[in-house]
Design an enzyme around this catalytic site. Structure first.
Site, mmCIF file in Angstrom:
data_model
loop_
_atom_site.group_PDB
_atom_site.id
_atom_site.type_symbol
_atom_site.label_atom_id
_atom_site.label_comp_id
_atom_site.label_asym_id
_atom_site.label_seq_id
_atom_site.Cartn_x
_atom_site.Cartn_y
_atom_site.Cartn_z
ATOM 1 C CG HIS A 99 -0.081 0.069 2.513
ATOM 2 N ND1 HIS A 99 0.369 -1.055 3.161
ATOM 3 C CD2 HIS A 99 0.419 1.117 3.200
ATOM 4 C CE1 HIS A 99 1.087 -0.699 4.198
ATOM 5 N NE2 HIS A 99 1.149 0.608 4.258
ATOM 6 C CG HIS A 156 7.014 5.264 0.575
ATOM 7 N ND1 HIS A 156 6.717 6.357 1.356
ATOM 8 C CD2 HIS A 156 6.971 4.188 1.413
ATOM 9 C CE1 HIS A 156 6.514 5.961 2.598
ATOM 10 N NE2 HIS A 156 6.650 4.657 2.667
HETATM 11 P P1 A2P Z 1 5.018 3.045 5.281
HETATM 12 O O1 A2P Z 1 3.853 3.844 4.847
HETATM 13 O O2 A2P Z 1 6.309 3.727 5.036
HETATM 14 O O3 A2P Z 1 5.039 1.668 4.719
HETATM 15 P P2 A2P Z 1 2.939 0.109 11.415
HETATM 16 O O4 A2P Z 1 2.564 -1.265 10.948
HETATM 17 O O5 A2P Z 1 4.399 0.297 11.681
HETATM 18 O O6 A2P Z 1 2.093 0.593 12.517
HETATM 19 O O7 A2P Z 1 2.659 1.072 10.195
HETATM 20 C C1 A2P Z 1 1.529 0.992 9.405
HETATM 21 C C2 A2P Z 1 1.754 1.792 8.154
HETATM 22 O O8 A2P Z 1 1.825 3.185 8.452
HETATM 23 C C3 A2P Z 1 3.025 1.457 7.431
HETATM 24 O O9 A2P Z 1 2.720 1.374 6.078
HETATM 25 C C4 A2P Z 1 3.988 2.570 7.766
HETATM 26 O O10 A2P Z 1 4.994 2.926 6.889
HETATM 27 C C5 A2P Z 1 3.066 3.717 8.068
HETATM 28 N N1 A2P Z 1 3.609 4.488 9.193
HETATM 29 C C6 A2P Z 1 3.960 4.019 10.407
HETATM 30 N N2 A2P Z 1 4.369 5.010 11.212
HETATM 31 C C7 A2P Z 1 4.304 6.145 10.488
HETATM 32 C C8 A2P Z 1 4.603 7.513 10.749
HETATM 33 N N3 A2P Z 1 5.043 7.922 11.940
HETATM 34 N N4 A2P Z 1 4.420 8.409 9.747
HETATM 35 C C9 A2P Z 1 3.971 8.014 8.556
HETATM 36 N N5 A2P Z 1 3.667 6.732 8.236
HETATM 37 C C10 A2P Z 1 3.819 5.812 9.184
#
Ligand code: A2P
Length: 223
Positions: free
Chosen positions: A69, A155
């Site tokens: 995603h 991304h």
């Molecule tokens: P990304 O979008 O780079 O793939 P998690 O499983 O760690 O809780 O994260 C869920 C999703 O949200 C993942 O896709 C992750 O990264 C994104 N994410 C996690 N923490 C953040 C943050 N602080 N800021 C932006 N996106 C985040």
């Protein structure tokens, strides 16, 4: 009587359709397989392994995320700043469950993450929260990030090395874009898929000759 607050999800984003996921995984895995056989990559192998002579199998090195995603807003079930405001935006509500075609224009590989850069269209940028690009960015990198166009952080995380969180992919991408803007490109290698550039400290950027498109649905992660 007090009304119950609607619950907020972990995050909102564009989720790749299952058949698209397979196609993207195959194409990007092929790239990883080629990358770790390149002489240019082997020259910098210690940045991945910590040892000069050791080999690395990048396919094993990165662990795949569960569902591919492109995150728009990380809400953390409401704990993240601006989560509620984002969920209440008219454009967000109207866009839920709608189809979007994402365009992947580049791939990045660092010792921490493997990711796909997404070039957002004007319509897609309306779902990109203000200030999302610079969230959690180190102060030293902030001025460079603020100079990049909105949506530069967009991304799809394709893999993370052991112990690295997915949020790192966006940060690695921003760092690479900032270095490129400063003209800090190193070795370049022409590959079938496009031009591969080295950007110091184990950072690699593949600018795709032809963008890879992927059909997605805009929704939220309910888990
Ligand atoms: P990304 O979008 O780079 O793939 P998690 O499983 O760690 O809780 O994260 C869920 C999703 O949200 C993942 O896709 C992750 O990264 C994104 N994410 C996690 N923490 C953040 C943050 N602080 N800021 C932006 N996106 C985040």
């Amino acid at each position: 009587t007090k009304q119950k607050e609607p619950e907020l999800p972990l995050f909102f984003g564009w989720f790749l359709l299952p058949e698209e996921e397979e196609r993207i995984k195959c194409a990007t895995m092929d790239f990883l397989k080629t990358l770790d056989t390149l002489e240019a990559f082997k020259e910098h192998i210690s940045e991945f392994t910590g040892e000069a002579e050791k080999e690395v199998d990048l396919e094993q090195y990165f662990q795949n995320p569960l569902q591919l995603h492109c995150t728009t807003k990380f809400c953390d079930y409401g704990k993240a700043e601006g989560a509620k405001e984002y969920a209440e935006l008219q454009v967000v509500k109207e866009s839920l469950a709608k189809s979007y075609e994402l365009s992947v224009t580049a791939l990045i590989v660092t010792p921490r993450t493997f990711g796909a850069r997404v070039a957002l269209t004007e319509t897609q940028l309306k779902l990109w929260p203000e200030g999302a690009d610079k969230e959690g960015v180190a102060p030293a990198l902030l001025p460079s990030v603020e100079a990049l166009p909105a949506g530069s952080r967009a991304h799809v995380t394709l893999g993370c090395s052991a112990g690295v969180e997915e949020v790192q992919t966006g940060l690695d991408l921003l760092e690479i874009l900032a270095l490129q803007k400063e003209g800090k490109e190193g070795t370049q290698v022409e590959m079938d898929l496009g031009t591969l550039t080295y950007l110091s400290e184990g950072r690699w950027f593949l600018a795709l000759r032809e963008p890879i498109t992927a059909d997605t649905t805009f929704t939220f992660a309910a888990l």
